[in-house]
Design an enzyme around this catalytic site. Structure first.
Site, PDB file in Angstrom:
ATOM      1  N   HIS A  92       8.625 -31.224 -26.161  1.00  0.00           N
ATOM      2  CA  HIS A  92       8.392 -31.957 -24.911  1.00  0.00           C
ATOM      3  C   HIS A  92       7.054 -31.576 -24.288  1.00  0.00           C
ATOM      4  O   HIS A  92       6.847 -31.747 -23.094  1.00  0.00           O
ATOM      5  CB  HIS A  92       9.557 -31.719 -23.949  1.00  0.00           C
ATOM      6  CG  HIS A  92      10.859 -32.133 -24.547  1.00  0.00           C
ATOM      7  ND1 HIS A  92      11.241 -33.450 -24.671  1.00  0.00           N
ATOM      8  CD2 HIS A  92      11.849 -31.410 -25.139  1.00  0.00           C
ATOM      9  CE1 HIS A  92      12.411 -33.524 -25.288  1.00  0.00           C
ATOM     10  NE2 HIS A  92      12.799 -32.284 -25.580  1.00  0.00           N
ATOM     11  N   GLU A 124      10.076 -12.909 -20.371  1.00  0.00           N
ATOM     12  CA  GLU A 124       9.710 -11.529 -20.077  1.00  0.00           C
ATOM     13  C   GLU A 124       8.597 -11.037 -21.015  1.00  0.00           C
ATOM     14  O   GLU A 124       7.674 -10.345 -20.596  1.00  0.00           O
ATOM     15  CB  GLU A 124      10.961 -10.636 -20.187  1.00  0.00           C
ATOM     16  CG  GLU A 124      10.727  -9.155 -20.004  1.00  0.00           C
ATOM     17  CD  GLU A 124      10.130  -8.753 -18.649  1.00  0.00           C
ATOM     18  OE1 GLU A 124      10.061  -9.598 -17.738  1.00  0.00           O
ATOM     19  OE2 GLU A 124       9.698  -7.599 -18.531  1.00  0.00           O
ATOM     20  N   CYS A 178       0.854  -1.186   0.000  1.00  0.00           N
ATOM     21  CA  CYS A 178       0.000   0.000   0.000  1.00  0.00           C
ATOM     22  C   CYS A 178       0.892   1.238   0.000  1.00  0.00           C
ATOM     23  O   CYS A 178       2.073   1.174   0.302  1.00  0.00           O
ATOM     24  CB  CYS A 178      -0.864   0.020   1.248  1.00  0.00           C
ATOM     25  SG  CYS A 178      -1.792  -1.496   1.450  1.00  0.00           S
ATOM     26  N   LYS A 204       5.031  -9.651 -19.760  1.00  0.00           N
ATOM     27  CA  LYS A 204       4.539  -8.305 -20.127  1.00  0.00           C
ATOM     28  C   LYS A 204       3.108  -8.405 -20.635  1.00  0.00           C
ATOM     29  O   LYS A 204       2.249  -7.650 -20.242  1.00  0.00           O
ATOM     30  CB  LYS A 204       5.433  -7.739 -21.215  1.00  0.00           C
ATOM     31  CG  LYS A 204       6.162  -6.469 -21.139  1.00  0.00           C
ATOM     32  CD  LYS A 204       6.682  -5.824 -19.948  1.00  0.00           C
ATOM     33  CE  LYS A 204       6.540  -6.378 -18.618  1.00  0.00           C
ATOM     34  NZ  LYS A 204       7.544  -6.292 -17.665  1.00  0.00           N
ATOM     35  N   ASN A 226       0.979   0.101   6.031  1.00  0.00           N
ATOM     36  CA  ASN A 226       1.394  -0.718   4.896  1.00  0.00           C
ATOM     37  C   ASN A 226       2.130  -1.917   5.457  1.00  0.00           C
ATOM     38  O   ASN A 226       3.063  -1.761   6.246  1.00  0.00           O
ATOM     39  CB  ASN A 226       2.324   0.086   3.977  1.00  0.00           C
ATOM     40  CG  ASN A 226       2.986  -0.796   2.930  1.00  0.00           C
ATOM     41  OD1 ASN A 226       2.382  -1.755   2.462  1.00  0.00           O
ATOM     42  ND2 ASN A 226       4.216  -0.465   2.563  1.00  0.00           N
ATOM     43  N   GLY A 227       1.697  -3.125   5.073  1.00  0.00           N
ATOM     44  CA  GLY A 227       2.359  -4.332   5.570  1.00  0.00           C
ATOM     45  C   GLY A 227       1.304  -5.355   5.956  1.00  0.00           C
ATOM     46  O   GLY A 227       0.134  -5.242   5.580  1.00  0.00           O
ATOM     47  N   TRP A 258      -3.671  -1.911  -1.329  1.00  0.00           N
ATOM     48  CA  TRP A 258      -3.612  -3.163  -2.077  1.00  0.00           C
ATOM     49  C   TRP A 258      -4.144  -4.203  -1.095  1.00  0.00           C
ATOM     50  O   TRP A 258      -3.485  -4.525  -0.099  1.00  0.00           O
ATOM     51  CB  TRP A 258      -2.175  -3.489  -2.489  1.00  0.00           C
ATOM     52  CG  TRP A 258      -2.112  -4.645  -3.442  1.00  0.00           C
ATOM     53  CD1 TRP A 258      -2.289  -4.608  -4.792  1.00  0.00           C
ATOM     54  CD2 TRP A 258      -1.855  -6.015  -3.109  1.00  0.00           C
ATOM     55  NE1 TRP A 258      -2.176  -5.866  -5.326  1.00  0.00           N
ATOM     56  CE2 TRP A 258      -1.911  -6.753  -4.318  1.00  0.00           C
ATOM     57  CE3 TRP A 258      -1.616  -6.703  -1.926  1.00  0.00           C
ATOM     58  CZ2 TRP A 258      -1.716  -8.130  -4.362  1.00  0.00           C
ATOM     59  CZ3 TRP A 258      -1.418  -8.072  -1.964  1.00  0.00           C
ATOM     60  CH2 TRP A 258      -1.457  -8.779  -3.181  1.00  0.00           C
ATOM     61  N   GLU A 297       0.451  -9.607 -17.839  1.00  0.00           N
ATOM     62  CA  GLU A 297       0.159  -8.730 -16.699  1.00  0.00           C
ATOM     63  C   GLU A 297      -0.654  -7.499 -17.090  1.00  0.00           C
ATOM     64  O   GLU A 297      -1.411  -6.994 -16.284  1.00  0.00           O
ATOM     65  CB  GLU A 297       1.429  -8.327 -15.949  1.00  0.00           C
ATOM     66  CG  GLU A 297       2.337  -7.399 -16.697  1.00  0.00           C
ATOM     67  CD  GLU A 297       3.576  -7.014 -15.895  1.00  0.00           C
ATOM     68  OE1 GLU A 297       3.489  -6.857 -14.683  1.00  0.00           O
ATOM     69  OE2 GLU A 297       4.642  -6.859 -16.540  1.00  0.00           O
ATOM     70  N   LYS A 326       3.023  -1.951  -7.860  1.00  0.00           N
ATOM     71  CA  LYS A 326       4.384  -1.767  -8.366  1.00  0.00           C
ATOM     72  C   LYS A 326       5.433  -2.360  -7.433  1.00  0.00           C
ATOM     73  O   LYS A 326       6.416  -2.941  -7.859  1.00  0.00           O
ATOM     74  CB  LYS A 326       4.628  -0.268  -8.564  1.00  0.00           C
ATOM     75  CG  LYS A 326       5.992   0.077  -9.121  1.00  0.00           C
ATOM     76  CD  LYS A 326       6.051  -0.220 -10.591  1.00  0.00           C
ATOM     77  CE  LYS A 326       7.398   0.067 -11.197  1.00  0.00           C
ATOM     78  NZ  LYS A 326       7.560  -0.643 -12.476  1.00  0.00           N
ATOM     79  N   ARG A 348       1.384   1.765  -5.959  1.00  0.00           N
ATOM     80  CA  ARG A 348       1.708   0.747  -4.950  1.00  0.00           C
ATOM     81  C   ARG A 348       0.507  -0.122  -4.625  1.00  0.00           C
ATOM     82  O   ARG A 348       0.632  -1.148  -3.956  1.00  0.00           O
ATOM     83  CB  ARG A 348       2.201   1.418  -3.665  1.00  0.00           C
ATOM     84  CG  ARG A 348       3.473   2.209  -3.829  1.00  0.00           C
ATOM     85  CD  ARG A 348       3.855   2.802  -2.507  1.00  0.00           C
ATOM     86  NE  ARG A 348       4.225   1.767  -1.564  1.00  0.00           N
ATOM     87  CZ  ARG A 348       5.459   1.361  -1.338  1.00  0.00           C
ATOM     88  NH1 ARG A 348       6.453   1.919  -1.991  1.00  0.00           N
ATOM     89  NH2 ARG A 348       5.704   0.417  -0.473  1.00  0.00           N
TER      90      ARG A 348
HETATM   91  O1  M6R Z   1      10.969  -3.830  -7.606  1.00  0.00           O
HETATM   92  P1  M6R Z   1      11.432  -5.176  -8.069  1.00  0.00           P
HETATM   93  O2  M6R Z   1      12.257  -5.114  -9.293  1.00  0.00           O
HETATM   94  O3  M6R Z   1      12.061  -5.976  -6.982  1.00  0.00           O
HETATM   95  O4  M6R Z   1      10.082  -5.927  -8.459  1.00  0.00           O
HETATM   96  C1  M6R Z   1      10.102  -7.262  -8.838  1.00  0.00           C
HETATM   97  C2  M6R Z   1       8.829  -7.623  -9.572  1.00  0.00           C
HETATM   98  O5  M6R Z   1       7.720  -7.424  -8.750  1.00  0.00           O
HETATM   99  C3  M6R Z   1       8.660  -6.805 -10.844  1.00  0.00           C
HETATM  100  O6  M6R Z   1       9.763  -6.958 -11.677  1.00  0.00           O
HETATM  101  C4  M6R Z   1       7.410  -7.235 -11.614  1.00  0.00           C
HETATM  102  O7  M6R Z   1       7.519  -8.545 -12.043  1.00  0.00           O
HETATM  103  C5  M6R Z   1       7.222  -6.287 -12.779  1.00  0.00           C
HETATM  104  N1  M6R Z   1       6.518  -5.136 -12.350  1.00  0.00           N
HETATM  105  C6  M6R Z   1       6.539  -6.913 -13.905  1.00  0.00           C
HETATM  106  O8  M6R Z   1       6.487  -6.046 -14.994  1.00  0.00           O
END
Ligand code: M6R
Length: 604
Positions: A500, A477, A2, A481, A100-101, A74, A484, A599, A27
């Site tokens: 496989h 990756e 959060c 992308k 937050n937590g 969140w 998500e 994020k 966040r």
């Molecule tokens: O802040 P970080 O790089 O540690 O975050 C790790 C992942 O949460 C982050 O890379 C996430 O997978 C991306 N936002 C995806 O696009």
């Protein structure tokens, strides 16, 4: 996950809270709420959904007052609704609190407090903290907080205010980030620096086990026993315009377009006459037998790329783990290990836990982090910043590319120390590296072509991404992308693994994004692509421009300029990001704030 913000000063708190929450809502954006203390009473507005809902509600009300708390949620405990939105309260609505937590022992605490007669209204873990503080309150908020904190298990950054002490905010940190901003007009508290840009020139990063006692006329940082600690202040280096969209439809698109600059900047900062200089004592990189890389999500994919790069050119064995697996598997530590953790935010809970474990093992620890002075940056022995600037879009784009370039440079640095290369190796490498920003600009100029491809593909309900060798992590990756931000199911696979299992998926409906730039495995990829084509698969090839054999195998191609195999890893992500972006935007998805995500993942 959060975002929390607090203000106590000379200005009206509400506009500051609103601006701060808008900057923090990446966040978490399930709900948002604010409380402002006006004389002897709190005015509170909370709304489920995006920040816009809260802003709309705030238009109907006036909330004067120069002490305020704000929160963007969140959801972890309890569904997304107004009651579960923060701030939360004690029974008498005298104590307001944002958090937050996760409070892991909230159930026994709640049962104990209910037995004492406390009445709970929400399903959240956070509400127990407000009631716990209330149970200790005897006219001194600071003392009540200090008595409550040792009973909390889990992670928290929290801010508390009481209407009985209208000139005070108490904030505390345990395993969740918390920053105090110092400005001429007063004091700001926030879960990350983004909210303080342009507000506070100086900041103090609280550490675990610290409490900030803020009054209009001054502040103190204490430990959980109430003993004063001396802290150093730092200047915030990010500035306001960097957190604006600059005319782009979304932050993600703006951040995609910033990538040539990010590469240039890292080359400028870390290279000099064909050598790499991280301003870290050479001895730190010496006497290493093995490298262990730990990271999450996109950063983990950058780690996988580094495994290929470092093993190949520096000849040092590398293992890569996701942080959440590393911390709970019985990893067998070996002496002379360099531990590298990669994180954009520098606050990811699992990566931080991995770093702390590595320190227990006695490893040398190196953090690759984007956000300056974040917890991971502060706790690692050494830090290399990735210099991407603020990344606001939840989907990582420029942060990923910044991680790849810095890891390339680390691989070169280690090569220099551990392996002799043929004469001319570094000259050739650096000459080609310096062309990457230009190549990225060339790919960006083709964005309209990728956009029209996205138009065609947006209705597909599944995608397969294939890659091999050093570009295999880019397939993972690319799939991440797309899934998500567009909510389309996508899988990344190694081309050689197709037979496989996944080849069973191929039919004329399934788009297969085949990553096959020039390099050692290009021919192998061609075979895999022909196998897909033979089964009527719809192949979109990311290929080196002019590669006519591959063009023939593909339904559509997105060409990238020729680059040496390692360097091609910095070109391939761009078309993958643009494709995902345009598909998501055309589907009407909230590109910058995809559902269920945040994020910065600051809880386990
Ligand atoms: O802040 P970080 O790089 O540690 O975050 C790790 C992942 O949460 C982050 O890379 C996430 O997978 C991306 N936002 C995806 O696009």
């Amino acid at each position: 996950m959060c975002g929390i913000i607090g203000y106590l000063g000379k200005k009206d708190a509400l506009p500051i809270l609103e601006k701060g929450l808008e900057r923090l809502d990446y966040r978490g954006y399930d709900s948002a709420g604010v409380s402002v203390l006006d004389g002897g009473s709190f005015n509170t507005v909370k709304k489920p959904g995006r920040m816009d809902n809260l802003k709309e509600a705030l238009k109907q009300t006036s909330m004067p007052g120069s002490l305020g708390l704000g929160h963007t949620r969140w959801a972890t405990h309890g569904e997304v609704n107004e009651v579960n939105a923060h701030p939360h309260w004690d029974c008498r609505q005298e104590i307001a609190l944002v958090h937050n937590g996760i409070i892991e022992n909230y159930r026994p605490l709640k049962e104990m407090l209910i037995k004492q007669g406390h009445v709970f209204v929400s399903e959240t873990d956070t509400e127990v903290i407000a009631h716990l503080i209330e149970s200790y309150y005897e006219g001194d908020l600071e003392q009540a907080v200090l008595k409550a904190l040792p009973q909390l298990q889990g992670s928290y950054a929290l801010m508390v205010a009481s209407k009985k002490e209208p000139d005070k905010i108490i904030a505390a940190r345990m395993l969740s980030p918390l920053i105090l901003g110092i400005a001429k007009d007063g004091y700001y508290l926030a879960s990350d620096a983004t909210a303080l840009v342009d507000e506070a020139a100086l900041v103090i990063y609280l550490e675990d086990g610290e409490v900030a006692v803020i009054r209009k006329q001054g502040f103190e940082i204490k430990d959980f026993k109430g003993l004063i600690k001396s802290k150093t202040t730092s200047a915030l280096s990010w500035s306001g315009p960097a957190v604006d969209k600059k005319g782009f439809a979304h932050f993600m698109l703006k951040e995609i377009y910033e990538q040539p600059e990010v590469i240039k900047k890292n080359i400028e900062i870390y290279t000099e006459k064909d050598t790499v200089d991280f301003s870290i004592d050479q001895r730190f990189f010496q006497d290493i037998d093995r490298i262990t890389i730990v990271a999450c999500g996109t950063a983990y994919h950058a780690g996988l790329l580094a495994e290929y790069m470092i093993e190949e050119i520096a000849g040092i064995p590398v293992t890569v783990d996701t942080s959440s697996e590393f911390r709970y598997r019985n990893f067998v530590p070996e002496a002379k290990t360099l531990f590298v953790c990669i994180s954009q935010s520098g606050e990811t809970a699992d990566t931080l836990a991995g770093l702390r474990l590595a320190k227990e093992f006695g490893f040398k620890t190196l953090a690759m982090v984007n956000v300056e002075n974040s917890t991971i940056a502060r706790e690692a022995d050494k830090v290399i910043y990735t210099n991407a600037g603020p990344e606001i879009g939840v989907a990582s784009t420029k942060a990923y590319l910044s991680q790849i370039i810095v890891l390339q440079l680390l691989a070169l640095k280690l090569t220099h120390l551990y392996r002799k290369q043929l004469p001319g190796f570094y000259y050739r490498y650096f000459t080609e590296l310096k062309k990457i920003p230009l190549y990225l600009e060339k790919i960006l100029a083709e964005a309209p072509v990728i956009e029209s491809l996205a138009e065609e593909l947006q209705k597909a309900s599944n995608f397969l991404y294939l890659g091999r060798g050093i570009n295999y992590p880019n397939a993972l990756e690319g799939a991440l992308k797309l899934k998500e931000i567009s909510y389309i199911h996508a899988e990344g696979y190694a081309g050689g693994e197709m037979k496989h299992g996944p080849i069973a998926l191929i039919d004329k409906e399934l788009p297969v994004i085949a990553i096959s730039p020039a390099g050692r495995v290009r021919d192998k990829m061609l075979s895999n692509m022909l196998e897909v084509k033979a089964r009527q698969g719809k192949i979109v090839g990311i290929i080196t421009e002019g590669d006519s054999d591959l063009m023939q195998a593909c339904y559509k191609t997105i060409p990238v300029p020729f680059a040496e195999e390692h360097l091609s890893t910095m070109l391939v992500p761009l078309p993958l990001q643009l494709l995902a972006y345009y598909i998501a935007a055309k589907k009407g998805c909230d590109v910058d704030k995809p559902r269920n995500l945040a994020k910065s993942v600051t809880v386990e």
